[in-house]
Motif scaffolding. Structure first.
Motif, mmCIF file in Angstrom:
data_model
loop_
_atom_site.group_PDB
_atom_site.id
_atom_site.type_symbol
_atom_site.label_atom_id
_atom_site.label_comp_id
_atom_site.label_asym_id
_atom_site.label_seq_id
_atom_site.Cartn_x
_atom_site.Cartn_y
_atom_site.Cartn_z
ATOM 1 N N ARG A 232 -0.203 5.184 -0.488
ATOM 2 C CA ARG A 232 -0.687 5.572 0.843
ATOM 3 C C ARG A 232 -0.915 7.073 0.953
ATOM 4 O O ARG A 232 -1.820 7.524 1.650
ATOM 5 C CB ARG A 232 0.301 5.099 1.916
ATOM 6 C CG ARG A 232 -0.196 5.366 3.332
ATOM 7 C CD ARG A 232 0.527 4.513 4.358
ATOM 8 N NE ARG A 232 0.186 3.112 4.240
ATOM 9 C CZ ARG A 232 1.096 2.121 4.222
ATOM 10 N NH1 ARG A 232 2.378 2.398 4.328
ATOM 11 N NH2 ARG A 232 0.712 0.878 4.117
ATOM 12 N N ALA B 174 0.806 -1.219 0.000
ATOM 13 C CA ALA B 174 0.000 0.000 0.000
ATOM 14 C C ALA B 174 0.837 1.266 0.000
ATOM 15 O O ALA B 174 0.326 2.349 -0.296
ATOM 16 C CB ALA B 174 -0.929 0.002 1.210
ATOM 17 N N ASP C 125 -5.750 2.277 4.203
ATOM 18 C CA ASP C 125 -5.395 0.998 3.600
ATOM 19 C C ASP C 125 -5.146 -0.016 4.684
ATOM 20 O O ASP C 125 -4.915 0.335 5.849
ATOM 21 C CB ASP C 125 -4.149 1.140 2.704
ATOM 22 C CG ASP C 125 -2.894 1.440 3.507
ATOM 23 O OD1 ASP C 125 -2.324 0.512 4.115
ATOM 24 O OD2 ASP C 125 -2.490 2.631 3.549
ATOM 25 N N THR D 26 -4.494 7.782 -0.746
ATOM 26 C CA THR D 26 -5.706 7.047 -0.374
ATOM 27 C C THR D 26 -6.087 7.455 1.039
ATOM 28 O O THR D 26 -5.267 7.959 1.802
ATOM 29 C CB THR D 26 -5.481 5.516 -0.428
ATOM 30 O OG1 THR D 26 -4.258 5.198 0.238
ATOM 31 C CG2 THR D 26 -5.434 5.006 -1.859
ATOM 32 N N LEU E 6 -7.821 1.356 -0.019
ATOM 33 C CA LEU E 6 -7.104 0.212 -0.600
ATOM 34 C C LEU E 6 -7.033 -0.946 0.395
ATOM 35 O O LEU E 6 -6.683 -0.755 1.555
ATOM 36 C CB LEU E 6 -5.673 0.633 -0.973
ATOM 37 C CG LEU E 6 -4.787 -0.473 -1.538
ATOM 38 C CD1 LEU E 6 -5.140 -0.756 -2.992
ATOM 39 C CD2 LEU E 6 -3.312 -0.098 -1.439
#
Lengths: 648, 115
Positions: A198, A194, A204, A201, A233
């Motif tokens: 990161r 991720a 995650d 988003t 995610l």
């Protein structure tokens, strides 16, 4: 005691269940490894020859052999989890890292809710999901292969992030290196999958168990759809996907119930203070950008604007305000901002740029657009979600009131507060302002028509002419404009419903337009709406395999090429640099134009199973060509018309 | 947004100035048409100077007074790239001006009013 044939090492996950039966032993004993390790039997034991290896194995204690099939794996349970979230579609290019999940979705899950959409590039998968969310008002999934798939997808993730659009992204990984197949699986495995996205988003996780997966997926979905909405995610471990799911273990699993969180609402006291300022203002202006989150947003903003008789400048991040409304003054943003005494911004993507400009010359200079003393009220949830690295949050903007809350969710309370502050005297003054604004809007629209008429018969065709001809063939339909090149449609087409346009890309990452329009068209298909787009050629060339996706899944959309045969934004930038050095612009086409040979977009589309026509160069031919293509779209298929256009 | 703002600023410039085309020196519209392309003017303003919302203002057929036109070319406001004499001679500017001057003002009635 002779050794039993050595079997491959297996762990609990591989289900040593005492399944050693003679049939299995026969097959294994026939291997070279088994034979080499089998003890030589005494000659007296048989007819002077060695017994068959199978008999040797049978003579020993029963061997434990690996089970090779299993009725259920964790991936089935993961499908059960996704089904509770009401996700209708999943876009993906196949990847071995999620083979367990894919098989479960299409077989165990019967390829329904979500239905699997075959893509040709991970960037397309995520951008489709981005466009879908903006029309459907809910997320769909994009599944991307471990590491390289997520790398492909990352630009589209950034667009969705910068646009604050909810997308559920699932990638995969083989975390345990003792289980990795050499070659691609090893190369595609990662310590922290991720980390690549990161910064872009909202959240995650890489769940370590089936129960963990269920909880993280529900949490991810919940976070994605709660303002500020954004992509999330889940890194789904390949081993975890393929781990057998025993009945007794499954009985312990629990899928958490998804309950949508309430949206964050601005502080009531602050909203009351804002209402006082707005009611007392002589020249208030409302600037809306990513304000609209649900269909209810538009009538609410109309109500606020009418109560205040305040002009609305719709910056177009979302479809926020009807353009036929006399208080829509989106074409008059700069003069209104410069005269305003109170400005209310609703979910601005770039707050600083509402009240400032930056001159892009040799020395870059900033300019304040407002007059001294202008009060700036910002109502937005943006500051609830800000990360450090990517700078889409722009430079710091000074405000007089900063109300943290989702603008749409806060709107009923602001309306109520404004209504309470309105005295009869203020109502009279406000009504007078409204009449002047209505007249100004009328004049502005007349000017727009005059601008649209200029160059009417030119070849290459003007975008204004193209937009008019296109609207003539869609105006009697329940239409939705899903393209990125929307400047003229927003000025000329009557837009009032939340799906009349999908706004921008978020981060201007090129390659978004084509897949996002097809994702949006997918959402419109569910509602029986007709989707149309004006598709820039440069954007088209990034990942146009999504045309095949549209054809394969019968996603109806009329795509009209804005074929100016260049990455035109960059032509302009190169021209700026060349002039800055007094070198002339005659070589600005090097590296920026898409000519020699000219690309035949109609043939490209045809090759992917999409009806197509063009290139059209004479504006007089447009209507007939578009009408014919529209008939195809109304049959439920995609169609593309290539039109050679003016640069801008 | 930035380009949009700049275009608006330029529009203001256009809107706030009286039109006085007669002061322009003699120019060749034919040569001006060529220069309008080779010097890249059309890239932002369109082949007929019709402009593009969000990017560049309409500059024809209603023109700035000639001196303002020259000033905007040589020392542009907002984001327009500067065109010094090394790039376009004074005669070239006059030719471009002549080209823009002969552009026809299309009748707005060709554009239907959809709302």
């Amino acid at each position: 005691m002779p050794k039993t044939p050595k079997l491959p090492t297996i762990d609990r996950r591989r289900f040593l269940k005492g399944v050693a039966v003679s049939g299995a032993a026969v097959s294994l004993a026939g291997t070279a490894e088994a034979q080499s390790q089998a003890p030589r039997a005494p000659a007296a034991a048989g007819r002077g020859t060695l017994p068959p290896p199978s008999l040797v194995a049978e003579a020993k204690e029963p061997a434990e052999l690996p089970r090779l099939t299993v009725p259920r794996t964790n991936s089935d349970f993961m499908v059960d989890v996704v089904k509770t979230l009401g996700i209708d579609y999943l876009a993906a290019i196949p990847g071995s890292s999620f083979r367990g999940l894919q098989e479960s979705f299409i077989n165990y899950g019967a390829n329904k809710q979500p239905e699997w959409l075959t893509c040709c590039h991970e960037e397309s998968s995520v951008a489709m999901a981005h466009g879908y969310a903006k029309i459907a008002g809910k997320p769909m999934m994009a599944m991307v292969h471990a590491t390289v798939g997520l790398q492909h997808a990352s630009m589209a993730v950034y667009n969705a992030w910068a646009d604050r659009a909810p997308v559920i992204i699932v990638t995969a990984n083989q975390a345990d290196w003792t289980k990795r197949r050499p070659g691609a699986e090893t190369k595609h495995s990662v310590q922290d999958g991720a980390s690549l996205v990161r910064d872009i988003t909202k959240w995650d996780d890489q769940p370590a168990s089936a129960q963990h997966w269920a909880e993280s997926m529900v949490r991810a979905y919940k976070l994605a759809v709660t303002a500020p909405t954004a992509p999330v995610l889940i890194v789904s471990d390949a081993d975890l996907q393929e781990e057998p799911l025993e009945h007794k273990e499954e009985a312990k699993l629990h899928i958490p119930k998804f309950v949508a969180a309430t949206q964050p609402v601005g502080d009531p006291n602050a909203l009351r203070e804002a209402a006082k300022l707005l009611v007392a203002a002589e020249n208030p202006v409302i600037v809306a950008d990513r304000y609209q989150r649900t269909p209810e947003a538009i009538p609410l903003l109309v109500k606020l604007a009418e109560l205040l008789q305040a002009p609305v400048v719709d910056q177009g991040g979302r479809m926020n305000f009807p353009n036929a409304h006399p208080l829509n003054h989106s074409d008059r943003g700069r003069p209104l901002i410069s005269q305003a005494d109170v400005i209310l911004t609703l979910e601005p993507g770039q707050l600083w740029a509402v009240t400032h400009s930056l001159r892009d010359q040799l020395e870059r200079t900033a300019q304040t657009l407002t007059k001294p003393g202008t009060k700036l009220i910002n109502l937005s949830a943006a500051e609830l979600l800000i990360h450090a690295n990517y700078q889409d949050f722009e430079r710091f903007a000074e405000t007089d009131m900063s109300i943290t809350g989702d603008a749409e969710a806060s709107m009923p309370y602001l309306i109520e507060a404004v209504a309470r502050e309105l005295t009869d005297n203020r109502k009279a003054a406000i009504a007078d302002r409204g009449k002047k604004l209505a007249e100004a809007a009328k004049q502005s629209r007349q000017r727009t028509r005059g601008e649209a008429a200029n160059g009417w018969d030119l070849s290459p065709i003007t975008l204004a002419r193209l937009s008019v001809e296109l609207f003539e063939v869609v105006k009697n339909e329940d239409w939705s404009f899903v393209g990125v090149q929307n400047l003229w449609p927003k000025r000329l087409w009557p837009m009032a419903k939340h799906y009349h346009h999908i706004g921008g890309s978020g981060a201007s990452g090129i390659g978004y337009g084509l897949p996002s329009s097809i994702g949006a068209a997918l959402a419109n298909r569910e509602e029986g709406r007709l989707s149309v787009s004006i598709q820039p050629d440069g954007d088209f060339m990034f990942a146009n395999g999504v045309l095949w996706t549209a054809a394969h899944h019968k996603i109806p959309i009329l795509m009209v090429m804005h074929n100016n045969r260049a990455y035109h934004q960059e032509v302009m930038h190169l021209q700026r640099m060349a002039n800055r050095h007094n070198r002339g612009v005659d070589r600005a086409g090097i590296g920026t134009t898409i000519t020699d040979p000219n690309i035949n977009y109609a043939k490209l589309a045809e090759g992917m199973g999409v009806y197509s026509s063009g290139p059209v160069t004479d504006p007089k031919d447009l209507r007939a060509v578009l009408t014919k293509a529209m008939a195809v779209v109304k049959r439920g298929e995609p169609a593309l018309v290539d039109v050679v256009t003016q640069p801008r | 947004m930035r380009l949009f703002s700049c275009a608006l600023a330029a529009s203001l410039l256009l809107g706030g100035t009286a039109f006085a085309q007669d002061a322009a020196p003699q120019g060749s519209a034919e040569n001006g048409k060529k220069l309008f392309v080779t010097d890249g003017c059309y890239q932002c303003h369109g082949y007929a100077g019709q402009g593009a919302p969000g990017y560049a203002p309409r500059i024809a057929p209603k023109l700035l007074p000639y001196q303002s036109f020259v000033k905007q070319l040589r020392q542009p406001r907002a984001d327009m790239p500067p065109y010094e004499t090394a790039l376009i001679t004074d005669q070239g500017v006059a030719d471009i001006y002549a080209y823009l001057k002969v552009q026809k003002d299309d009748d707005p009635k060709v554009v239907p009013s959809f709302y």
